[in-house]
Design a protein around this motif. Structure first.
Motif, PDB file in Angstrom:
ATOM      1  N   VAL A  73       0.855  -1.196   0.000  1.00  0.00           N
ATOM      2  CA  VAL A  73       0.000   0.000   0.000  1.00  0.00           C
ATOM      3  C   VAL A  73       0.887   1.240   0.000  1.00  0.00           C
ATOM      4  N   GLY A  74       0.777   2.036  -1.046  1.00  0.00           N
ATOM      5  CA  GLY A  74       1.666   3.196  -1.235  1.00  0.00           C
ATOM      6  C   GLY A  74       2.680   2.815  -2.304  1.00  0.00           C
ATOM      7  N   ALA A  75       2.624   3.505  -3.446  1.00  0.00           N
ATOM      8  CA  ALA A  75       3.491   3.138  -4.573  1.00  0.00           C
ATOM      9  C   ALA A  75       4.522   4.225  -4.835  1.00  0.00           C
ATOM     10  N   GLY A  76       5.063   4.809  -3.751  1.00  0.00           N
ATOM     11  CA  GLY A  76       6.121   5.808  -3.901  1.00  0.00           C
ATOM     12  C   GLY A  76       7.468   5.122  -4.025  1.00  0.00           C
ATOM     13  N   ALA A  77       8.512   5.833  -3.611  1.00  0.00           N
ATOM     14  CA  ALA A  77       9.875   5.311  -3.736  1.00  0.00           C
ATOM     15  C   ALA A  77      10.002   3.947  -3.065  1.00  0.00           C
ATOM     16  N   ASP A 110      -2.207   2.430  -4.701  1.00  0.00           N
ATOM     17  CA  ASP A 110      -1.910   3.829  -4.351  1.00  0.00           C
ATOM     18  C   ASP A 110      -3.186   4.634  -4.542  1.00  0.00           C
ATOM     19  N   ALA A 111      -3.485   5.478  -3.555  1.00  0.00           N
ATOM     20  CA  ALA A 111      -4.735   6.239  -3.589  1.00  0.00           C
ATOM     21  C   ALA A 111      -4.713   7.337  -4.652  1.00  0.00           C
ATOM     22  N   ALA A 112      -3.538   7.794  -5.045  1.00  0.00           N
ATOM     23  CA  ALA A 112      -3.476   8.848  -6.067  1.00  0.00           C
ATOM     24  C   ALA A 112      -3.782   8.218  -7.425  1.00  0.00           C
ATOM     25  N   GLU A 115       2.598  -1.787   4.285  1.00  0.00           N
ATOM     26  CA  GLU A 115       2.164  -0.395   4.081  1.00  0.00           C
ATOM     27  C   GLU A 115       3.388   0.500   3.918  1.00  0.00           C
ATOM     28  N   ALA A 116       3.357   1.344   2.882  1.00  0.00           N
ATOM     29  CA  ALA A 116       4.462   2.300   2.636  1.00  0.00           C
ATOM     30  C   ALA A 116       3.890   3.638   2.193  1.00  0.00           C
ATOM     31  N   VAL A 117       2.912   4.140   2.958  1.00  0.00           N
ATOM     32  CA  VAL A 117       2.353   5.472   2.679  1.00  0.00           C
ATOM     33  C   VAL A 117       3.183   6.489   3.466  1.00  0.00           C
ATOM     34  N   ARG A 177      -2.581   4.632  10.869  1.00  0.00           N
ATOM     35  CA  ARG A 177      -3.510   3.999  11.800  1.00  0.00           C
ATOM     36  C   ARG A 177      -4.837   3.670  11.094  1.00  0.00           C
ATOM     37  N   ARG A 178      -5.282   4.613  10.301  1.00  0.00           N
ATOM     38  CA  ARG A 178      -6.552   4.392   9.574  1.00  0.00           C
ATOM     39  C   ARG A 178      -6.402   3.244   8.571  1.00  0.00           C
ATOM     40  N   ILE A 179      -5.281   3.230   7.845  1.00  0.00           N
ATOM     41  CA  ILE A 179      -5.080   2.168   6.856  1.00  0.00           C
ATOM     42  C   ILE A 179      -5.000   0.800   7.539  1.00  0.00           C
ATOM     43  N   PHE A 180      -4.346   0.738   8.683  1.00  0.00           N
ATOM     44  CA  PHE A 180      -4.255  -0.555   9.380  1.00  0.00           C
ATOM     45  C   PHE A 180      -5.620  -1.007   9.879  1.00  0.00           C
ATOM     46  N   LEU A 212       8.374  -3.876   8.909  1.00  0.00           N
ATOM     47  CA  LEU A 212       9.389  -4.394   7.976  1.00  0.00           C
ATOM     48  C   LEU A 212      10.048  -3.149   7.409  1.00  0.00           C
ATOM     49  N   HIS A 213      11.145  -2.748   8.036  1.00  0.00           N
ATOM     50  CA  HIS A 213      11.786  -1.491   7.654  1.00  0.00           C
ATOM     51  C   HIS A 213      12.847  -1.758   6.601  1.00  0.00           C
ATOM     52  N   PHE A 214      12.439  -1.548   5.354  1.00  0.00           N
ATOM     53  CA  PHE A 214      13.366  -1.680   4.219  1.00  0.00           C
ATOM     54  C   PHE A 214      14.183  -0.410   4.114  1.00  0.00           C
ATOM     55  N   PHE A 215      15.329  -0.509   3.495  1.00  0.00           N
ATOM     56  CA  PHE A 215      16.178   0.655   3.274  1.00  0.00           C
ATOM     57  C   PHE A 215      16.120   1.034   1.798  1.00  0.00           C
TER      58      PHE A 215
HETATM   59  N1  NAD Z   1      12.261   7.228   1.375  1.00  0.00           N
HETATM   60  C1  NAD Z   1      13.070   6.568   2.184  1.00  0.00           C
HETATM   61  O1  NAD Z   1      14.306   6.645   2.092  1.00  0.00           O
HETATM   62  C2  NAD Z   1      12.494   5.658   3.224  1.00  0.00           C
HETATM   63  C3  NAD Z   1      13.303   4.636   3.764  1.00  0.00           C
HETATM   64  C4  NAD Z   1      12.734   3.751   4.709  1.00  0.00           C
HETATM   65  C5  NAD Z   1      11.407   3.920   5.088  1.00  0.00           C
HETATM   66  N2  NAD Z   1      10.657   4.932   4.553  1.00  0.00           N
HETATM   67  C6  NAD Z   1       9.255   5.023   4.971  1.00  0.00           C
HETATM   68  O2  NAD Z   1       8.444   4.454   3.944  1.00  0.00           O
HETATM   69  C7  NAD Z   1       7.183   5.116   3.898  1.00  0.00           C
HETATM   70  C8  NAD Z   1       6.937   5.625   2.486  1.00  0.00           C
HETATM   71  O3  NAD Z   1       7.988   6.500   2.127  1.00  0.00           O
HETATM   72  P1  NAD Z   1       8.245   6.938   0.601  1.00  0.00           P
HETATM   73  O4  NAD Z   1       9.536   7.671   0.600  1.00  0.00           O
HETATM   74  O5  NAD Z   1       8.062   5.773  -0.310  1.00  0.00           O
HETATM   75  O6  NAD Z   1       7.038   7.965   0.399  1.00  0.00           O
HETATM   76  P2  NAD Z   1       6.461   8.563  -0.965  1.00  0.00           P
HETATM   77  O7  NAD Z   1       5.888   9.875  -0.615  1.00  0.00           O
HETATM   78  O8  NAD Z   1       7.463   8.445  -2.073  1.00  0.00           O
HETATM   79  O9  NAD Z   1       5.257   7.551  -1.329  1.00  0.00           O
HETATM   80  C9  NAD Z   1       4.080   7.437  -0.599  1.00  0.00           C
HETATM   81  C10 NAD Z   1       2.960   7.022  -1.527  1.00  0.00           C
HETATM   82  O10 NAD Z   1       1.801   6.735  -0.737  1.00  0.00           O
HETATM   83  C11 NAD Z   1       0.668   7.175  -1.472  1.00  0.00           C
HETATM   84  N3  NAD Z   1      -0.451   7.341  -0.553  1.00  0.00           N
HETATM   85  C12 NAD Z   1      -0.768   8.395   0.234  1.00  0.00           C
HETATM   86  N4  NAD Z   1      -1.890   8.138   0.919  1.00  0.00           N
HETATM   87  C13 NAD Z   1      -2.314   6.916   0.567  1.00  0.00           C
HETATM   88  C14 NAD Z   1      -3.421   6.094   0.924  1.00  0.00           C
HETATM   89  N5  NAD Z   1      -4.337   6.525   1.805  1.00  0.00           N
HETATM   90  N6  NAD Z   1      -3.541   4.874   0.356  1.00  0.00           N
HETATM   91  C15 NAD Z   1      -2.641   4.455  -0.558  1.00  0.00           C
HETATM   92  N7  NAD Z   1      -1.577   5.183  -0.949  1.00  0.00           N
HETATM   93  C16 NAD Z   1      -1.413   6.393  -0.400  1.00  0.00           C
HETATM   94  C17 NAD Z   1       1.125   8.454  -2.136  1.00  0.00           C
HETATM   95  O11 NAD Z   1       0.291   8.767  -3.244  1.00  0.00           O
HETATM   96  C18 NAD Z   1       2.556   8.106  -2.529  1.00  0.00           C
HETATM   97  O12 NAD Z   1       2.615   7.574  -3.847  1.00  0.00           O
HETATM   98  C19 NAD Z   1       7.225   6.194   4.973  1.00  0.00           C
HETATM   99  O13 NAD Z   1       6.661   5.683   6.148  1.00  0.00           O
HETATM  100  C20 NAD Z   1       8.723   6.426   5.154  1.00  0.00           C
HETATM  101  O14 NAD Z   1       9.024   6.915   6.445  1.00  0.00           O
HETATM  102  C21 NAD Z   1      11.166   5.779   3.617  1.00  0.00           C
END
Ligand code: NAD
Length: 414
Positions: free
Chosen positions: A28-32, A52-54, A107-109, A117-120, A158-161
């Motif tokens: 859940v969450g298709a960012g980085a 991803d909600a967007a 989850e990776a939002v 909390r809401r997503i869980f 599950l804290h990925f890097f």
């Molecule tokens: N970027 C890093 O280096 C890194 C490393 C380890 C952990 N994290 C953790 O990973 C998590 C995500 O980080 P990121 O850098 O990928 O963030 P990001 O902003 O690149 O991606 C987050 C994605 O979540 C989506 N999103 C927002 N609300 C949503 C919802 N309700 N349902 C579904 N999707 C939703 C957004 O549209 C976005 O695409 C955070 O908790 C961050 O702390 C980040």
């Protein structure tokens, strides 16, 4: 760092046993992070639904994963058939309702407690009671995230890097209420995905983001106090300490704002423990918009392509000064002072029962590429020597920041 950020180290990992409790995976969450995690799970053989909600974001992320896989094919690291099979296993989606029954959802939002909390809560309602619900949070307490889950024993971190396909380390984080059996499952699964998992409790910053704090803080304080300039401190840590980057150049690389936010979060979560107090040096950089490479200026100045702008620097390291400081009194020796504080932080974490000594060393070597794990380093220097160095620092800078961990001298770690 020259790491190629697109190359999975285990692109050919065997598919996970179909009969394992971890069948389909939801992300859940298709960012980085989410896109990278989806790539890792699909490469390991799982059918993955990436939500991803967007609007359109998950589909775009799947395209990005396809491009990353193609680059691997181009480099001969993956066959085009395997790349096509991995990509075909990932389905983009826009709502949690589109998730099939999963063995695991990650989850990776964004880092927002209310959102997570809401997503869980929603995931717990929609997924079978045996589905493991994991968060990739870097800083939020697992028990806070599972507050709205009726059966929080299945919630863990599950804290990925970053980037997940390349970085081998995964911190498997258990909250107070996480059941051991789920933690064991998660550790085994991460190994099956070709990762090196370490286990830790949901302590502020987990292992890596906690133990690494003094690496940045000591350097900033040394520069702030006028003991040495940034280039000299970085040179000492790199050339004499074997760290891949100096702390000041590394914070420019990470982003001063991002690094300050992580440090401040650990400071707040530890009840404003003096050890993690943000420095005026870094706060002023951030206030001035000197965020590092991304803004063209941080501790150092950068050219438009992100390389160091030599013409804008004050000069290189002062090697004569470095020679005088290293091996001198610990308060003015950038290397000894930093290592003593890293060892102290690591020893304290182990003494509190939050992670094992081996896991702390593994996490720091893989998560930060330190040349040695801090516990191993402490053994080499001698825990008693480290305790004496800290006592000296505590005398020079009273207030609690340099208080030695009792575990340095109680014999528990020798
Ligand atoms: N970027 C890093 O280096 C890194 C490393 C380890 C952990 N994290 C953790 O990973 C998590 C995500 O980080 P990121 O850098 O990928 O963030 P990001 O902003 O690149 O991606 C987050 C994605 O979540 C989506 N999103 C927002 N609300 C949503 C919802 N309700 N349902 C579904 N999707 C939703 C957004 O549209 C976005 O695409 C955070 O908790 C961050 O702390 C980040």
């Amino acid at each position: 760092m020259d790491t190629d950020l697109t190359e999975p180290e285990h692109a050919r990992a065997e598919p996970v046993d179909e009969g394992s409790p971890f069948g389909p995976v939801g992300v859940v969450g298709a960012g980085a992070m989410g896109a990278g995690i989806a790539q890792v799970a699909a490469t390991a053989g799982h059918a993955v639904t990436l939500v991803d909600a967007a609007p359109g974001a998950a589909a775009t992320a799947v395209e990005r994963i396809g491009a990353a896989l193609s680059r691997l094919v181009g480099k001969g690291r993956l066959s085009s058939d395997d790349a096509a099979a991995v990509l075909a296993r990932i389905t983009p989606a826009e709502t949690l309702d589109e998730l099939p029954n999963c063995g695991l959802v990650i989850e990776a939002v964004p880092e927002d407690l209310e959102l997570k909390r809401r997503i869980f809560g929603e995931l717990a309602d929609r997924q079978p009671s045996t589905t493991v619900l994991a968060t990739n949070t870097s800083s939020i307490d697992i028990d806070d995230i599972s507050a709205e889950v009726a059966d929080p024993e299945r919630v863990l971190g599950l804290h990925f890097f970053n980037p997940p396909p390349v970085m081998e380390l995964v911190e498997v984080v258990h909250g107070e209420r996480t059941a051991d059996a789920y933690v064991e499952h998660a550790l085994a699964l991460m190994k099956a995905w070709g990762k090196t998992p370490v286990r830790c409790s949901s302590t502020p910053g987990f292992i890596v983001n906690r133990v690494a704090r003094p690496f940045y803080g000591e350097a900033q304080r040394i520069v702030e106090a006028g003991i040495a300039d940034a280039a000299t401190v970085d040179w000492v840590l790199r050339e004499k300490g074997g760290f891949p980057m100096g702390p000041l150049e590394l914070t420019d690389f990470i982003g001063q704002d991002v690094n300050l936010a992580v440090g401040t979060s650990v400071w707040e979560q530890t009840g404003r423990d003096e050890r993690y107090a943000p420095t005026a040096f870094q706060q002023e950089l951030v206030e001035a918009g000197r965020l590092g490479r991304k803004s063209g200026r941080g501790v150092y100045a950068y050219a438009a392509d992100g390389s160091l702008d030599a013409s804008a620097q004050d000069g290189g390291p002062d090697l004569e000064l470095a020679g005088r400081l290293v091996g001198g009194p610990v308060a003015t020796d950038p290397l000894a002072r930093t290592v003593a504080m890293l060892v102290n932080e690591a020893v304290d974490l182990v003494a509190r029962g939050e992670a094992s000594a081996d896991d702390v060393d593994t996490a720091m070597r893989l998560g930060t590429r330190y040349p040695r794990g801090p516990i191993e380093w402490g053994r080499e220097v001698g825990f008693d020597v480290v305790a004496r160095q800290l006592a000296e620092l505590d005398e020079a800078y009273p207030g609690g920041r340099y208080r030695p961990s009792p575990a340095l001298t109680d014999g528990s770690l020798t």
